[in-house]
Design an enzyme around this catalytic site. Structure first.
Site, PDB file in Angstrom:
ATOM      1  N   CYS A   2       0.820  -1.220   0.000  1.00 28.44           N
ATOM      2  CA  CYS A   2       0.000   0.000   0.000  1.00 28.44           C
ATOM      3  C   CYS A   2       0.857   1.274   0.000  1.00 28.44           C
ATOM      4  CB  CYS A   2      -0.877   0.050   1.233  1.00 28.44           C
ATOM      5  SG  CYS A   2      -1.897  -1.399   1.440  1.00 28.44           S
ATOM      6  N   GLY A 102      -0.133  -1.431   6.203  1.00 28.84           N
ATOM      7  CA  GLY A 102       0.337  -2.338   7.252  1.00 28.84           C
ATOM      8  C   GLY A 102      -0.755  -3.345   7.597  1.00 28.84           C
ATOM      9  N   GLU A 481      19.415 -15.195  -9.538  1.00 31.78           N
ATOM     10  CA  GLU A 481      18.861 -13.878  -9.862  1.00 31.78           C
ATOM     11  C   GLU A 481      18.278 -13.858 -11.279  1.00 31.78           C
ATOM     12  OE1 GLU A 481      17.940 -11.508  -8.278  1.00 31.78           O
ATOM     13  OE2 GLU A 481      17.904  -9.750  -9.570  1.00 31.78           O
TER      14      GLU A 481
END
Ligand code: AGP
Length: 608
Positions: A2, A102, A481
């Protein structure tokens, strides 16, 4: 995850909020909303989907008037992405609006308590409890209410709150979720990240946990939980607005790939002084280092992959045992730590929840924590004992490239410094490494110049359904990676294997035409990986190799070879990774994928 923006100033808030949210799109989101305060009333506009939906809904913000507001991009955790679950959430009376980043861990208890008091809930989110809680606690003093919230809320939060009773201002605070205050002229802001503030100011204040900030057009006041007013000390951000813009490139990811030579230069230059490595304020003596019994490297995702490189090179250059751990595993595995442990945490954002938790655990048990971080003032940067910044500048694409590359360089510098302190490399060897480091940006430039060749092969191979990456030692670390890069932006299944491990099971998946990328740049083991390449080729694999210039033998066993310049073995990953980044990018582009914001992913993973 968010994103939050809040604004108080002389401009209409809604267009400012939309612009600010646009700069947070990179974080990943599935809905967006704003709440604007106007003449004692709060107006809300929110919708599931991309920001454009909200733009259309509000006619680019024109239909929502007012000079103070809060905005949000939501990455769903509690409840599906929908209009009703989007933020801002409003209290029962409509007098308070809240945006939140959160997770409120005790939201169910709070919800049950509020329901008993007559509050009804419209959404499935944990955030809605905050809106009702504010109303429940409010007795004419918002500062008191905010402080009360810090006592009641468990979990992590960055909050922006407006109250219909308090015209001209808004409130914000944070705990374990990022929030930065922008200190402007006649306008003040908060945002989850600096790029949202740059159009207004380069002066920022990094809010600490449980500090409450009250913002109006001409004032920023910060209080602790005892209502003590705190000094607002500004940090100047050395980026201008263009640093976080595409600058003519189609995607941020491509821009960031191409920026790598300059980023490397910025990371290396200040640390090579008069033929010596100087690691900023990280002062460690030979005696201190000799007292280190173990090094833990802890990180997530690509930063973890840098850690895998780190394990190989730090062990080689120090002979101190190094363990590399995924942060979400480390924090729960009861690792053996004491005061002789050096813990290196690596994080681009400095806000990754699992890495933060692992770092805190390490510190609690007595480890000295060195952080390798890109974002100035981030939680990890502030809580670690020592910090080495990577100076990559803002990285917007979800798939990291330049941050990864600069992290690699910092790990190289660290390994060389440790080797120097422990007397494990002589002057001549060190000087050779310094020269090689200085040459790296130019070699990287040269590697990038080969991009058309990689683009061509991506256009031939983009329709594969499964791709393997193999390598040994440092090439294995880079293979991890390369595989992740491809997966995250092109959605092609891919796996990375240590070259010698494939025949212990996975080789059964190799059949005619299976694409195998063989990384054969780690010189001490080139012969070995060549044999592994032969093994898969004998079973029908289509072999694309990455080899150093002049390696004739890899040419013989491969269908396609991408070459990279040769450097010293410990530094080679910085060049080997480049064709893999470009390949992932061009494949995703060929497939028409959303490159900068891949589905389901967030740039900064601020929840566990
Ligand atoms: C890599 O392309 C990803 N975006 C991801 O794996 C990332 O490296 C990981 O989430 C860790 O982030 P951090 O470096 O900000 O802690």
């Amino acid at each position: 995850m968010c994103g939050i923006v809040g604004y108080a100033g002389g401009k209409e808030a809604a267009p400012v909020l939309l612009k600010g949210l646009e700069k947070l799109e990179y974080r990943g989101y599935d809905s967006a909303g704003i709440a604007v305060l106007n003449d004692g009333k709060i107006e809300i506009a929110k919708a599931a989907g991309k920001l454009q939906v909200l733009r259309d809904l509000t006619h680019e913000g024109q239909t929502v008037a007012g000079l103070v507001g809060i905005g949000h991009t939501r990455w769903a955790t509690h409840g599906e992405p929908s209009d009703v679950n989007s933020h801002p959430h409003i209290s029962k009376s409509g007098r308070f609006a809240v945006v939140h980043n959160g997770i409120i861990e005790n939201y169910q208890q709070l919800k049950a308590m509020l329901q008993k008091k007559g509050f009804t809930f419209l959404s499935q989110t944990d955030t809605e409890v905050i809106a009702h809680l504010v109303e429940f606690f409010y007795q004419g003093d918002m500062l008191d209410t905010m402080i009360r919230l810090t006592n009641e809320l468990e979990g992590s939060y960055a909050l922006g709150i407006i109250s219909a009773d308090e015209d001209g201002k808004f409130y914000a605070m944070r705990k374990d979720s990022p929030l930065v205050v922008g200190l402007g002229e006649g306008e003040n802001l908060v945002a989850s990240d600096v790029p949202s503030l740059l159009a207004h100011t380069q002066e920022v204040y990094y809010l600490n946990d449980r500090e409450v900030v009250v913002l109006s057009a001409d004032k920023v006041e910060i209080f602790d939980t005892n209502r003590e007013r705190l000094e607002v000390t500004a940090t100047h951000i050395d980026w201008d607005v263009t640093a976080a813009e595409k600058g003519g490139y189609e995607h941020f990811m491509f821009k960031e790939i191409m920026e790598q030579p300059q980023s490397l230069q910025k990371t290396i230059s200040p640390r090579l002084q008069d033929g010596r490595i100087v690691l900023d304020d990280f002062h460690i003596t030979a005696d201190m280092l000799r007292n280190v019994s173990k090094i833990y490297i802890v990180a997530c995702g690509s930063s973890y992959h840098v850690g895998v490189v780190g394990k190989y090179i730090l062990e080689q250059s120090t002979r101190i045992p190094v363990e590399v751990d995924i942060a979400s595993e480390f924090r729960y595995r009861d690792p053996i730590i004491d005061e002789r442990t050096l813990m290196i945490v690596i994080s681009q954002s400095g806000e990754t929840a699992d890495t933060i938790a692992a770092m805190r655990e390490g510190k609690k048990q007595g480890a000295r924590v060195l952080a390798i971080v890109n974002v100035l003032g981030s939680t990890i940067a502030r809580e670690a004992d020592d910090v080495l910044y990577t100076w990559a500048g803002p990285e917007i694409a979800v798939a990291t490239t330049k941050a990864y590359s600069t992290q690699l360089i910092v790990v190289d510098l660290l390994a060389l410094k440790f080797a120097e302190l422990l007397g494990r490399m002589d002057e001549a060897e060190l000087a050779e490494y310094y020269r090689a480091l200085q040459a790296l940006p130019q070699q990287l430039e040269q590697t990038l110049a080969d991009k058309e060749k990689i683009q061509y092969w991506a256009s031939q191979l983009y329709n594969k359904h499964s791709i393997f990456f193999i390598g040994r030692n440092l090439d294995y670390a880079v293979a991890l990676e390369g595989s992740l890069k491809l997966k995250e932006i092109s959605y092609i299944h891919s796996e990375a294997y240590a070259g010698g491990e494939l025949k212990h099971g996975t080789i059964s998946l190799i059949e005619d035409g299976t694409l195998v990328f063989t990384l054969a740049t780690y010189q001490p083991l080139v012969e070995k990986i060549r044999s592994n390449a032969e093994e898969v080729r004998a079973r029908g694999a289509y072999l694309v190799s990455v080899a150093v210039e002049g390696d004739e033998q890899m040419q013989e066993v491969s269908d396609v070879v991408f070459t990279v310049p040769r450097t010293l073995p410990l530094l080679q990953p910085s060049l080997t990774v480049i064709p893999l980044q470009l390949f992932a990018y061009y494949v995703a582009s060929q497939k028409g994928c959303s490159i900068d914001q891949p589905k389901n992913l967030a740039k900064s993973v601020t929840v566990e």
